[in-house]
Design a protein around this motif. Structure first.
Motif, PDB file in Angstrom:
ATOM      1  N   LEU A  79       1.004  -1.595   0.095  1.00  0.00           N
ATOM      2  CA  LEU A  79       0.280   0.324  -0.043  1.00  0.00           C
ATOM      3  C   LEU A  79       0.898   0.942   0.025  1.00  0.00           C
ATOM      4  O   LEU A  79       1.661   1.162   0.534  1.00  0.00           O
ATOM      5  N   SER A  80      -0.125   2.413  -0.684  1.00  0.00           N
ATOM      6  CA  SER A  80       0.484   3.476  -0.426  1.00  0.00           C
ATOM      7  C   SER A  80       1.121   3.823   1.085  1.00  0.00           C
ATOM      8  O   SER A  80       0.500   3.612   2.019  1.00  0.00           O
ATOM      9  N   LYS A  81       2.155   5.212   1.820  1.00  0.00           N
ATOM     10  CA  LYS A  81       2.820   5.419   3.081  1.00  0.00           C
ATOM     11  C   LYS A  81       1.114   5.763   3.620  1.00  0.00           C
ATOM     12  O   LYS A  81       0.604   5.174   4.474  1.00  0.00           O
ATOM     13  N   PHE A  82       0.289   6.650   2.856  1.00  0.00           N
ATOM     14  CA  PHE A  82      -0.165   7.438   3.562  1.00  0.00           C
ATOM     15  C   PHE A  82      -1.671   6.521   3.722  1.00  0.00           C
ATOM     16  O   PHE A  82      -2.521   6.790   4.783  1.00  0.00           O
ATOM     17  N   HIS A  83      -1.678   5.594   2.342  1.00  0.00           N
ATOM     18  CA  HIS A  83      -3.346   5.106   2.694  1.00  0.00           C
ATOM     19  C   HIS A  83      -2.792   3.809   3.837  1.00  0.00           C
ATOM     20  O   HIS A  83      -3.764   3.188   4.437  1.00  0.00           O
ATOM     21  N   PHE A  84      -1.941   3.028   3.472  1.00  0.00           N
ATOM     22  CA  PHE A  84      -1.163   1.990   4.953  1.00  0.00           C
ATOM     23  C   PHE A  84      -1.783   2.640   6.415  1.00  0.00           C
ATOM     24  O   PHE A  84      -2.312   1.566   7.017  1.00  0.00           O
ATOM     25  N   ILE A  85      -0.726   3.960   6.184  1.00  0.00           N
ATOM     26  CA  ILE A  85      -1.310   4.348   7.546  1.00  0.00           C
ATOM     27  C   ILE A  85      -2.401   4.725   8.039  1.00  0.00           C
ATOM     28  O   ILE A  85      -3.458   4.946   9.199  1.00  0.00           O
ATOM     29  N   ARG A  86      -3.596   5.341   7.252  1.00  0.00           N
ATOM     30  CA  ARG A  86      -5.013   5.471   7.426  1.00  0.00           C
ATOM     31  C   ARG A  86      -5.565   3.674   7.781  1.00  0.00           C
ATOM     32  O   ARG A  86      -6.304   4.061   9.034  1.00  0.00           O
ATOM     33  N   VAL A  87      -5.391   3.300   6.808  1.00  0.00           N
ATOM     34  CA  VAL A  87      -5.902   1.832   6.772  1.00  0.00           C
ATOM     35  C   VAL A  87      -5.003   1.036   8.553  1.00  0.00           C
ATOM     36  O   VAL A  87      -6.076   0.291   8.921  1.00  0.00           O
ATOM     37  N   PHE A  88      -4.735   1.041   8.683  1.00  0.00           N
ATOM     38  CA  PHE A  88      -3.713   0.349   9.823  1.00  0.00           C
ATOM     39  C   PHE A  88      -4.560   1.030  10.774  1.00  0.00           C
ATOM     40  O   PHE A  88      -4.589   0.451  11.818  1.00  0.00           O
ATOM     41  N   LYS A  89      -4.473   2.134  10.905  1.00  0.00           N
ATOM     42  CA  LYS A  89      -5.070   2.880  11.688  1.00  0.00           C
ATOM     43  C   LYS A  89      -6.623   2.610  11.697  1.00  0.00           C
ATOM     44  O   LYS A  89      -7.376   2.368  13.368  1.00  0.00           O
ATOM     45  N   ALA A  90      -7.578   2.097  11.154  1.00  0.00           N
ATOM     46  CA  ALA A  90      -8.826   2.186  11.224  1.00  0.00           C
ATOM     47  C   ALA A  90      -8.801  -0.042  11.846  1.00  0.00           C
ATOM     48  O   ALA A  90      -9.982   0.085  12.631  1.00  0.00           O
ATOM     49  N   GLU A  91      -7.888  -0.476  11.541  1.00  0.00           N
ATOM     50  CA  GLU A  91      -7.730  -1.879  11.662  1.00  0.00           C
ATOM     51  C   GLU A  91      -7.203  -2.165  13.214  1.00  0.00           C
ATOM     52  O   GLU A  91      -8.105  -2.754  13.929  1.00  0.00           O
ATOM     53  N   THR A  92      -6.436  -1.630  13.003  1.00  0.00           N
ATOM     54  CA  THR A  92      -5.907  -2.219  15.129  1.00  0.00           C
ATOM     55  C   THR A  92      -6.160  -0.425  16.003  1.00  0.00           C
ATOM     56  O   THR A  92      -5.853  -0.741  17.085  1.00  0.00           O
ATOM     57  N   GLY A  93      -6.291   0.121  15.294  1.00  0.00           N
ATOM     58  CA  GLY A  93      -7.063   1.291  16.489  1.00  0.00           C
ATOM     59  C   GLY A  93      -4.960   2.177  17.181  1.00  0.00           C
ATOM     60  O   GLY A  93      -5.305   3.675  17.794  1.00  0.00           O
ATOM     61  N   LYS A  94      -4.331   2.284  16.198  1.00  0.00           N
ATOM     62  CA  LYS A  94      -3.581   2.534  16.321  1.00  0.00           C
ATOM     63  C   LYS A  94      -2.276   2.804  15.250  1.00  0.00           C
ATOM     64  O   LYS A  94      -2.584   2.155  14.498  1.00  0.00           O
ATOM     65  N   THR A  95      -1.615   3.818  15.920  1.00  0.00           N
ATOM     66  CA  THR A  95      -0.555   4.095  14.038  1.00  0.00           C
ATOM     67  C   THR A  95       0.348   3.210  14.330  1.00  0.00           C
ATOM     68  O   THR A  95       0.296   2.831  15.234  1.00  0.00           O
ATOM     69  N   PRO A  96       1.288   2.842  13.260  1.00  0.00           N
ATOM     70  CA  PRO A  96       1.756   2.211  12.958  1.00  0.00           C
ATOM     71  C   PRO A  96       3.303   2.345  13.519  1.00  0.00           C
ATOM     72  O   PRO A  96       3.567   0.431  14.677  1.00  0.00           O
ATOM     73  N   TYR A  97       3.920   3.510  13.710  1.00  0.00           N
ATOM     74  CA  TYR A  97       4.587   3.559  14.984  1.00  0.00           C
ATOM     75  C   TYR A  97       4.232   3.078  16.482  1.00  0.00           C
ATOM     76  O   TYR A  97       5.002   2.475  16.931  1.00  0.00           O
ATOM     77  N   GLU A  98       2.862   3.063  17.034  1.00  0.00           N
ATOM     78  CA  GLU A  98       2.533   2.656  18.441  1.00  0.00           C
ATOM     79  C   GLU A  98       2.517   1.654  18.444  1.00  0.00           C
ATOM     80  O   GLU A  98       2.178   1.049  19.176  1.00  0.00           O
ATOM     81  N   TYR A  99       1.652   0.958  17.580  1.00  0.00           N
ATOM     82  CA  TYR A  99       2.382  -1.038  17.084  1.00  0.00           C
ATOM     83  C   TYR A  99       3.701  -0.975  17.284  1.00  0.00           C
ATOM     84  O   TYR A  99       3.969  -2.608  18.343  1.00  0.00           O
TER      85      TYR A  99
END
Length: 158
Positions: A79-99
């Protein structure tokens, strides 16, 4: 439950992580329903993204001790970086960095409990570049410093 059964049956790479995650999700959903007696609405997320986010999560668990970036995770998820960050947060409730930080701090707690390495060694084993950043992140996530964690959990050799 169906996803749990499929993962357990297929036993593909990373299936143990997925089964563990699904077990937690099932338990949380049960607790929510017991607490409120009202079924929670499930947000729709496309299967395409879910599979890609799982791939990124497996990447985090495999390479938690290396110096990788959000770009690397997005690339792994296809995924593109920005789409990835949005989808990751939507699915996990955390940003990739927090995770990533949560995974690293969990590993740090396991290593501290094992008592085979010093705090400084653990810091570098987990890919942190300096001791103070590690201590700051550990305290932010756990509420105590690594030294306090050792003392509070009676991990000090007497």
């Amino acid at each position: 439950m169906r996803e749990y059964a499929l993962e357990n049956h297929s036993k593909q790479i990373g299936y143990k992580f997925i089964i563990e995650s699904l077990s937690i999700q099932i338990a949380v959903n049960l607790l929510r329903n017991v607490k409120s007696n009202i079924p929670q609405q499930k947000e729709y997320v496309s299967l395409f993204c879910s599979v890609n986010i799982r791939r990124a999560i497996e990447y985090v668990y495999e390479y938690y001790n290396t110096n990788f970036s959000i770009d690397d995770m997005a690339r792994e998820a296809n995924l593109s970086k920005f789409h990835f960050i949005r989808v990751f947060k939507a699915e996990t409730g955390k940003t990739p960095y927090e995770y990533m930080m949560d995974v690293e701090i969990q590993k740090a707690k396991e290593l501290l409990k094992a008592r085979q390495h010093t705090i400084t060694e653990i810091c570098f084993l987990l890919g942190f570049n300096d001791h103070s950043h590690f201590t700051k992140m550990f305290k932010k996530k756990t509420g105590c410093t690594p030294t306090e964690f050792i003392i509070n959990n009676n991990l000090v050799v007497k």
